[in-house]
Design a protein around this motif. Structure first.
Motif, PDB file in Angstrom:
ATOM      1  N   MET A   1       0.645  -1.194   0.015  1.00 47.75           N
ATOM      2  CA  MET A   1      -0.149   0.043  -0.076  1.00 47.75           C
ATOM      3  C   MET A   1       0.818   1.231   0.076  1.00 47.75           C
ATOM      4  O   MET A   1       1.754   1.406   0.972  1.00 47.75           O
ATOM      5  CB  MET A   1      -1.194   0.047   1.169  1.00 47.75           C
ATOM      6  N   ASN A   2       0.832   2.027  -1.061  1.00 50.38           N
ATOM      7  CA  ASN A   2       1.652   3.174  -1.084  1.00 50.38           C
ATOM      8  C   ASN A   2       0.772   4.387  -1.332  1.00 50.38           C
ATOM      9  O   ASN A   2      -0.597   4.202  -1.607  1.00 50.38           O
ATOM     10  CB  ASN A   2       2.379   3.059  -2.608  1.00 50.38           C
ATOM     11  N   SER A   3       1.378   5.442  -1.125  1.00 53.47           N
ATOM     12  CA  SER A   3       0.494   6.928  -1.034  1.00 53.47           C
ATOM     13  C   SER A   3      -0.847   6.748  -0.227  1.00 53.47           C
ATOM     14  O   SER A   3      -1.746   7.052  -0.756  1.00 53.47           O
ATOM     15  CB  SER A   3       0.042   7.091  -2.453  1.00 53.47           C
ATOM     16  N   LEU A   4      -0.821   6.284   0.915  1.00 50.91           N
ATOM     17  CA  LEU A   4      -1.642   6.005   1.814  1.00 50.91           C
ATOM     18  C   LEU A   4      -2.640   7.387   2.103  1.00 50.91           C
ATOM     19  O   LEU A   4      -1.855   8.269   2.205  1.00 50.91           O
ATOM     20  CB  LEU A   4      -1.266   5.387   3.014  1.00 50.91           C
ATOM     21  N   GLU A   5      -3.788   7.176   2.049  1.00 50.01           N
ATOM     22  CA  GLU A   5      -4.508   8.462   2.518  1.00 50.01           C
ATOM     23  C   GLU A   5      -5.427   7.896   3.662  1.00 50.01           C
ATOM     24  O   GLU A   5      -5.521   6.810   4.185  1.00 50.01           O
ATOM     25  CB  GLU A   5      -5.619   8.387   1.398  1.00 50.01           C
ATOM     26  N   PRO A   6      -5.810   8.931   4.500  1.00 49.15           N
ATOM     27  CA  PRO A   6      -6.705   8.823   5.715  1.00 49.15           C
ATOM     28  C   PRO A   6      -7.757   8.075   5.344  1.00 49.15           C
ATOM     29  O   PRO A   6      -8.401   7.401   6.336  1.00 49.15           O
ATOM     30  CB  PRO A   6      -7.171  10.333   6.134  1.00 49.15           C
ATOM     31  N   GLU A   7      -8.367   8.104   4.201  1.00 47.75           N
ATOM     32  CA  GLU A   7      -9.558   7.162   3.872  1.00 47.75           C
ATOM     33  C   GLU A   7      -9.360   5.801   3.894  1.00 47.75           C
ATOM     34  O   GLU A   7     -10.142   5.023   3.839  1.00 47.75           O
ATOM     35  CB  GLU A   7     -10.209   7.675   2.603  1.00 47.75           C
ATOM     36  N   ASP A   8      -8.027   5.292   3.956  1.00 48.40           N
ATOM     37  CA  ASP A   8      -7.698   4.065   3.964  1.00 48.40           C
ATOM     38  C   ASP A   8      -7.734   3.257   4.939  1.00 48.40           C
ATOM     39  O   ASP A   8      -7.459   2.130   5.264  1.00 48.40           O
ATOM     40  CB  ASP A   8      -5.926   3.797   3.310  1.00 48.40           C
ATOM     41  N   THR A   9      -7.980   4.137   6.124  1.00 54.08           N
ATOM     42  CA  THR A   9      -8.013   3.571   7.462  1.00 54.08           C
ATOM     43  C   THR A   9      -9.166   2.528   7.552  1.00 54.08           C
ATOM     44  O   THR A   9     -10.284   2.776   7.276  1.00 54.08           O
ATOM     45  CB  THR A   9      -8.295   4.739   8.540  1.00 54.08           C
ATOM     46  N   ALA A  10      -8.782   1.518   8.160  1.00 51.07           N
ATOM     47  CA  ALA A  10      -9.866   0.388   8.382  1.00 51.07           C
ATOM     48  C   ALA A  10      -9.066  -0.934   8.842  1.00 51.07           C
ATOM     49  O   ALA A  10      -7.993  -0.796   8.941  1.00 51.07           O
ATOM     50  CB  ALA A  10     -10.432  -0.007   6.885  1.00 51.07           C
ATOM     51  N   VAL A  11      -9.837  -1.756   8.996  1.00 58.35           N
ATOM     52  CA  VAL A  11      -9.383  -3.177   9.475  1.00 58.35           C
ATOM     53  C   VAL A  11      -9.489  -3.914   8.143  1.00 58.35           C
ATOM     54  O   VAL A  11     -10.438  -4.000   7.377  1.00 58.35           O
ATOM     55  CB  VAL A  11     -10.324  -3.979  10.406  1.00 58.35           C
ATOM     56  N   TYR A  12      -8.203  -4.402   7.726  1.00 59.73           N
ATOM     57  CA  TYR A  12      -8.005  -5.110   6.617  1.00 59.73           C
ATOM     58  C   TYR A  12      -8.107  -6.561   6.886  1.00 59.73           C
ATOM     59  O   TYR A  12      -7.291  -7.203   7.616  1.00 59.73           O
ATOM     60  CB  TYR A  12      -6.606  -4.691   6.051  1.00 59.73           C
ATOM     61  N   TYR A  13      -8.712  -7.449   5.898  1.00 62.37           N
ATOM     62  CA  TYR A  13      -8.791  -8.764   6.167  1.00 62.37           C
ATOM     63  C   TYR A  13      -8.492  -9.442   4.713  1.00 62.37           C
ATOM     64  O   TYR A  13      -8.793  -8.981   3.475  1.00 62.37           O
ATOM     65  CB  TYR A  13     -10.395  -9.189   6.394  1.00 62.37           C
ATOM     66  N   CYS A  14      -7.716 -10.670   4.889  1.00 68.11           N
ATOM     67  CA  CYS A  14      -7.633 -11.383   3.526  1.00 68.11           C
ATOM     68  C   CYS A  14      -8.421 -12.541   3.590  1.00 68.11           C
ATOM     69  O   CYS A  14      -9.039 -12.909   4.831  1.00 68.11           O
ATOM     70  CB  CYS A  14      -6.096 -11.827   3.680  1.00 68.11           C
ATOM     71  N   ALA A  15      -8.748 -13.135   2.468  1.00 70.82           N
ATOM     72  CA  ALA A  15      -9.781 -14.124   2.360  1.00 70.82           C
ATOM     73  C   ALA A  15      -9.404 -14.904   1.457  1.00 70.82           C
ATOM     74  O   ALA A  15      -8.837 -14.541   0.263  1.00 70.82           O
ATOM     75  CB  ALA A  15     -11.198 -13.618   2.098  1.00 70.82           C
ATOM     76  N   ALA A  16      -9.749 -16.240   1.447  1.00 66.96           N
ATOM     77  CA  ALA A  16      -9.226 -17.327   0.366  1.00 66.96           C
ATOM     78  C   ALA A  16     -10.370 -18.162  -0.044  1.00 66.96           C
ATOM     79  O   ALA A  16     -11.359 -18.576   0.699  1.00 66.96           O
ATOM     80  CB  ALA A  16      -8.083 -18.249   0.764  1.00 66.96           C
ATOM     81  N   ASP A  17     -10.480 -18.561  -1.484  1.00 72.88           N
ATOM     82  CA  ASP A  17     -11.353 -19.280  -2.047  1.00 72.88           C
ATOM     83  C   ASP A  17     -10.659 -20.273  -2.823  1.00 72.88           C
ATOM     84  O   ASP A  17     -10.112 -19.905  -4.000  1.00 72.88           O
ATOM     85  CB  ASP A  17     -12.479 -18.760  -2.722  1.00 72.88           C
ATOM     86  N   ARG A  18     -11.044 -21.635  -2.926  1.00 70.37           N
ATOM     87  CA  ARG A  18     -10.394 -22.605  -3.619  1.00 70.37           C
ATOM     88  C   ARG A  18     -11.135 -22.763  -5.164  1.00 70.37           C
ATOM     89  O   ARG A  18     -12.380 -23.270  -5.065  1.00 70.37           O
ATOM     90  CB  ARG A  18     -10.528 -24.039  -3.280  1.00 70.37           C
ATOM     91  N   THR A  19     -10.698 -21.653  -5.905  1.00 70.83           N
ATOM     92  CA  THR A  19     -11.327 -21.375  -7.243  1.00 70.83           C
ATOM     93  C   THR A  19     -10.326 -21.209  -8.225  1.00 70.83           C
ATOM     94  O   THR A  19      -9.349 -20.540  -8.072  1.00 70.83           O
ATOM     95  CB  THR A  19     -12.658 -20.216  -7.153  1.00 70.83           C
ATOM     96  N   TYR A  20     -10.787 -21.695  -9.510  1.00 69.93           N
ATOM     97  CA  TYR A  20      -9.942 -21.454 -10.546  1.00 69.93           C
ATOM     98  C   TYR A  20     -10.579 -20.076 -11.409  1.00 69.93           C
ATOM     99  O   TYR A  20     -10.141 -19.760 -12.369  1.00 69.93           O
ATOM    100  CB  TYR A  20      -9.807 -22.527 -11.466  1.00 69.93           C
ATOM    101  N   ALA A  21     -11.558 -19.379 -10.814  1.00 70.05           N
ATOM    102  CA  ALA A  21     -12.307 -18.295 -11.497  1.00 70.05           C
ATOM    103  C   ALA A  21     -11.164 -16.989 -11.542  1.00 70.05           C
ATOM    104  O   ALA A  21     -10.281 -17.035 -10.694  1.00 70.05           O
ATOM    105  CB  ALA A  21     -13.700 -18.109 -10.823  1.00 70.05           C
ATOM    106  N   SER A  22     -11.624 -16.071 -12.336  1.00 75.43           N
ATOM    107  CA  SER A  22     -11.131 -14.840 -12.476  1.00 75.43           C
ATOM    108  C   SER A  22     -11.976 -13.805 -12.747  1.00 75.43           C
ATOM    109  O   SER A  22     -13.197 -14.096 -12.821  1.00 75.43           O
ATOM    110  CB  SER A  22      -9.865 -14.855 -13.490  1.00 75.43           C
ATOM    111  N   GLY A  23     -11.636 -13.003 -12.844  1.00 75.65           N
ATOM    112  CA  GLY A  23     -12.500 -11.785 -13.148  1.00 75.65           C
ATOM    113  C   GLY A  23     -13.166 -11.104 -11.776  1.00 75.65           C
ATOM    114  O   GLY A  23     -12.742 -11.122 -10.811  1.00 75.65           O
ATOM    115  N   THR A  24     -14.169 -10.117 -12.194  1.00 77.56           N
ATOM    116  CA  THR A  24     -14.706  -9.345 -11.118  1.00 77.56           C
ATOM    117  C   THR A  24     -15.515 -10.186  -9.906  1.00 77.56           C
ATOM    118  O   THR A  24     -15.847  -9.879  -8.856  1.00 77.56           O
ATOM    119  CB  THR A  24     -15.596  -8.442 -11.628  1.00 77.56           C
TER     120      THR A  24
END
Length: 127
Positions: A83-106
């Protein structure tokens, strides 16, 4: 089963940088897509970035595009969020999540597809 542990959060000045890590357990982590989400106080959880199982596709929220970079190290079973050029609006709790999928896209920006979540790491950006 996959367990995820985030680290790297903390205080930062506006314009500064932080690198979050999401360390995973589990032998098949290489077949998982991984995403970062964040939740600020009083706001709903929102998508930040995702990386496909192959690492060949990455996706970003418009609010962080050009500032944040997601990457993964298969040997270390770790996904990073630079995370570069951080802004006050970036303040939050950040979570990572994982899913066993070969999908891509939105599709990977949808929180409900993820079966495994970390406990979160706080990022606080001051102006």
């Amino acid at each position: 089963q996959v367990q995820l542990v985030e680290s790297g959060g903390g205080p930062a000045q506006a314009g500064g940088s932080l690198r979050l890590s999401c360390a995973a357990s589990g032998r098949t982590f290489s077949t998982y897509a991984v995403a970062w989400f964040r939740q600020a106080p009083g706001k709903e959880r929102e998508f930040v970035a995702a990386i496909s199982w192959s690492g060949g596709n990455t996706y970003y929220a418009n609010s962080v595009k050009g500032r944040f970079t997601i990457s993964r190290d298969y040997a270390k079973k770790t996904v990073y969020l630079q995370m570069n050029s951080l802004e006050p609006e970036d303040t939050a709790v950040y979570y990572c999540a994982a899913d066993r999928t070969y999908a891509s896209g939105t599709y990977l920006s949808t929180a409900s597809i993820y079966d495994y979540w970390g406990q979160g790491t706080q990022v606080t950006v001051s102006s």
